[in-house]
Design a protein around this motif. Structure first.
Motif, PDB file in Angstrom:
ATOM      1  N   ASN A 213       0.806  -1.217   0.000  1.00  0.00           N
ATOM      2  CA  ASN A 213       0.000   0.000   0.000  1.00  0.00           C
ATOM      3  C   ASN A 213       0.843   1.273   0.000  1.00  0.00           C
ATOM      4  O   ASN A 213       0.298   2.364   0.092  1.00  0.00           O
ATOM      5  N   THR A 214       2.151   1.122  -0.092  1.00  0.00           N
ATOM      6  CA  THR A 214       3.031   2.292  -0.161  1.00  0.00           C
ATOM      7  C   THR A 214       3.908   2.176  -1.396  1.00  0.00           C
ATOM      8  O   THR A 214       3.427   1.840  -2.464  1.00  0.00           O
ATOM      9  N   ARG A 215       5.183   2.392  -1.254  1.00  0.00           N
ATOM     10  CA  ARG A 215       6.102   2.368  -2.392  1.00  0.00           C
ATOM     11  C   ARG A 215       6.661   0.985  -2.676  1.00  0.00           C
ATOM     12  O   ARG A 215       7.517   0.811  -3.539  1.00  0.00           O
ATOM     13  N   GLY A 216       6.227  -0.024  -1.934  1.00  0.00           N
ATOM     14  CA  GLY A 216       6.758  -1.374  -2.128  1.00  0.00           C
ATOM     15  C   GLY A 216       7.957  -1.610  -1.234  1.00  0.00           C
ATOM     16  O   GLY A 216       8.262  -0.812  -0.358  1.00  0.00           O
ATOM     17  N   GLY A 217       8.618  -2.721  -1.448  1.00  0.00           N
ATOM     18  CA  GLY A 217       9.784  -3.040  -0.641  1.00  0.00           C
ATOM     19  C   GLY A 217      10.118  -4.511  -0.750  1.00  0.00           C
ATOM     20  O   GLY A 217       9.582  -5.234  -1.593  1.00  0.00           O
ATOM     21  N   TYR A 218      11.002  -4.941   0.138  1.00  0.00           N
ATOM     22  CA  TYR A 218      11.477  -6.314   0.132  1.00  0.00           C
ATOM     23  C   TYR A 218      11.343  -6.923   1.513  1.00  0.00           C
ATOM     24  O   TYR A 218      11.673  -6.290   2.513  1.00  0.00           O
ATOM     25  N   VAL A 219      10.885  -8.166   1.551  1.00  0.00           N
ATOM     26  CA  VAL A 219      10.871  -8.953   2.780  1.00  0.00           C
ATOM     27  C   VAL A 219      11.851 -10.095   2.535  1.00  0.00           C
ATOM     28  O   VAL A 219      11.664 -10.904   1.624  1.00  0.00           O
ATOM     29  N   VAL A 220      12.898 -10.146   3.338  1.00  0.00           N
ATOM     30  CA  VAL A 220      13.920 -11.177   3.202  1.00  0.00           C
ATOM     31  C   VAL A 220      13.627 -12.255   4.239  1.00  0.00           C
ATOM     32  O   VAL A 220      13.635 -11.992   5.437  1.00  0.00           O
ATOM     33  N   LEU A 221      13.328 -13.463   3.771  1.00  0.00           N
ATOM     34  CA  LEU A 221      12.996 -14.567   4.665  1.00  0.00           C
ATOM     35  C   LEU A 221      14.254 -15.367   5.004  1.00  0.00           C
ATOM     36  O   LEU A 221      15.191 -15.442   4.212  1.00  0.00           O
ATOM     37  N   GLY A 222      14.268 -15.969   6.187  1.00  0.00           N
ATOM     38  CA  GLY A 222      15.390 -16.808   6.580  1.00  0.00           C
ATOM     39  C   GLY A 222      16.494 -16.039   7.277  1.00  0.00           C
ATOM     40  O   GLY A 222      17.644 -16.481   7.288  1.00  0.00           O
ATOM     41  N   VAL A 223      16.149 -14.888   7.844  1.00  0.00           N
ATOM     42  CA  VAL A 223      17.133 -14.066   8.543  1.00  0.00           C
ATOM     43  C   VAL A 223      16.517 -13.614   9.864  1.00  0.00           C
ATOM     44  O   VAL A 223      15.395 -13.132   9.897  1.00  0.00           O
ATOM     45  N   LYS A 224      17.268 -13.797  10.957  1.00  0.00           N
ATOM     46  CA  LYS A 224      16.783 -13.310  12.245  1.00  0.00           C
ATOM     47  C   LYS A 224      17.687 -12.187  12.729  1.00  0.00           C
ATOM     48  O   LYS A 224      18.844 -12.076  12.319  1.00  0.00           O
ATOM     49  N   GLU A 225      17.110 -11.338  13.582  1.00  0.00           N
ATOM     50  CA  GLU A 225      17.876 -10.246  14.147  1.00  0.00           C
ATOM     51  C   GLU A 225      18.191 -10.561  15.601  1.00  0.00           C
ATOM     52  O   GLU A 225      17.320 -10.962  16.359  1.00  0.00           O
ATOM     53  N   LYS A 226      19.438 -10.407  15.970  1.00  0.00           N
ATOM     54  CA  LYS A 226      19.849 -10.633  17.351  1.00  0.00           C
ATOM     55  C   LYS A 226      20.807  -9.507  17.738  1.00  0.00           C
ATOM     56  O   LYS A 226      21.889  -9.399  17.142  1.00  0.00           O
ATOM     57  N   LYS A 227      20.381  -8.700  18.674  1.00  0.00           N
ATOM     58  CA  LYS A 227      21.192  -7.568  19.165  1.00  0.00           C
ATOM     59  C   LYS A 227      21.690  -6.674  18.031  1.00  0.00           C
ATOM     60  O   LYS A 227      22.846  -6.281  17.969  1.00  0.00           O
ATOM     61  N   GLY A 228      20.778  -6.384  17.100  1.00  0.00           N
ATOM     62  CA  GLY A 228      21.107  -5.481  16.004  1.00  0.00           C
ATOM     63  C   GLY A 228      21.885  -6.095  14.865  1.00  0.00           C
ATOM     64  O   GLY A 228      22.213  -5.403  13.902  1.00  0.00           O
ATOM     65  N   GLN A 229      22.168  -7.397  14.931  1.00  0.00           N
ATOM     66  CA  GLN A 229      22.870  -8.060  13.835  1.00  0.00           C
ATOM     67  C   GLN A 229      21.916  -9.052  13.163  1.00  0.00           C
ATOM     68  O   GLN A 229      21.097  -9.679  13.820  1.00  0.00           O
ATOM     69  N   PHE A 230      22.056  -9.197  11.863  1.00  0.00           N
ATOM     70  CA  PHE A 230      21.213 -10.096  11.101  1.00  0.00           C
ATOM     71  C   PHE A 230      21.968 -11.387  10.841  1.00  0.00           C
ATOM     72  O   PHE A 230      23.112 -11.384  10.382  1.00  0.00           O
ATOM     73  N   ILE A 231      21.291 -12.502  11.143  1.00  0.00           N
ATOM     74  CA  ILE A 231      21.918 -13.820  11.074  1.00  0.00           C
ATOM     75  C   ILE A 231      21.051 -14.731  10.206  1.00  0.00           C
ATOM     76  O   ILE A 231      19.856 -14.889  10.466  1.00  0.00           O
ATOM     77  N   PRO A 232      21.631 -15.365   9.174  1.00  0.00           N
ATOM     78  CA  PRO A 232      20.848 -16.302   8.364  1.00  0.00           C
ATOM     79  C   PRO A 232      20.502 -17.553   9.186  1.00  0.00           C
ATOM     80  O   PRO A 232      21.301 -18.002   9.995  1.00  0.00           O
ATOM     81  N   VAL A 233      19.296 -18.048   8.963  1.00  0.00           N
ATOM     82  CA  VAL A 233      18.851 -19.267   9.665  1.00  0.00           C
ATOM     83  C   VAL A 233      18.285 -20.249   8.632  1.00  0.00           C
ATOM     84  O   VAL A 233      17.816 -19.853   7.589  1.00  0.00           O
ATOM     85  N   GLY A 234      18.322 -21.504   8.982  1.00  0.00           N
ATOM     86  CA  GLY A 234      17.735 -22.524   8.110  1.00  0.00           C
ATOM     87  C   GLY A 234      18.648 -22.995   7.026  1.00  0.00           C
ATOM     88  O   GLY A 234      19.753 -22.594   6.866  1.00  0.00           O
TER      89      GLY A 234
END
Length: 67
Positions: A46-67
């Motif tokens: 409903n806005t300008r669009g964007g990206y949802v990246v699946l398979g990544v979790k956030e822990k203490k401000g860092q992004f970590i791939p999972v799975g």
């Protein structure tokens, strides 16, 4: 578009109104979309669009791939 090729690329990104990370492993580990995916998807659609990246979790401000 920014291409993620390694963990350093992933660490340089930050969530924003156009980029969201979701763990998305599901309760059984089979990759079921999380309940909060759909409100995110709808907001982006409903806005300008964007990206949802699946398979990544956030822990203490860092992004970590999972799975």
């Amino acid at each position: 578009m920014f291409k993620i090729t390694d963990l350093i690329d992933l660490q340089t990104l930050a969530e924003s109104v156009e980029l969201e990370f979701k763990q998305a492993q599901g309760q059984d580990g089979q990759g079921k979309l999380p309940q909060d995916f759909w409100p995110t998807y709808s907001a982006m659609a409903n806005t300008r669009g964007g990206y949802v990246v699946l398979g990544v979790k956030e822990k203490k401000g860092q992004f970590i791939p999972v799975g």
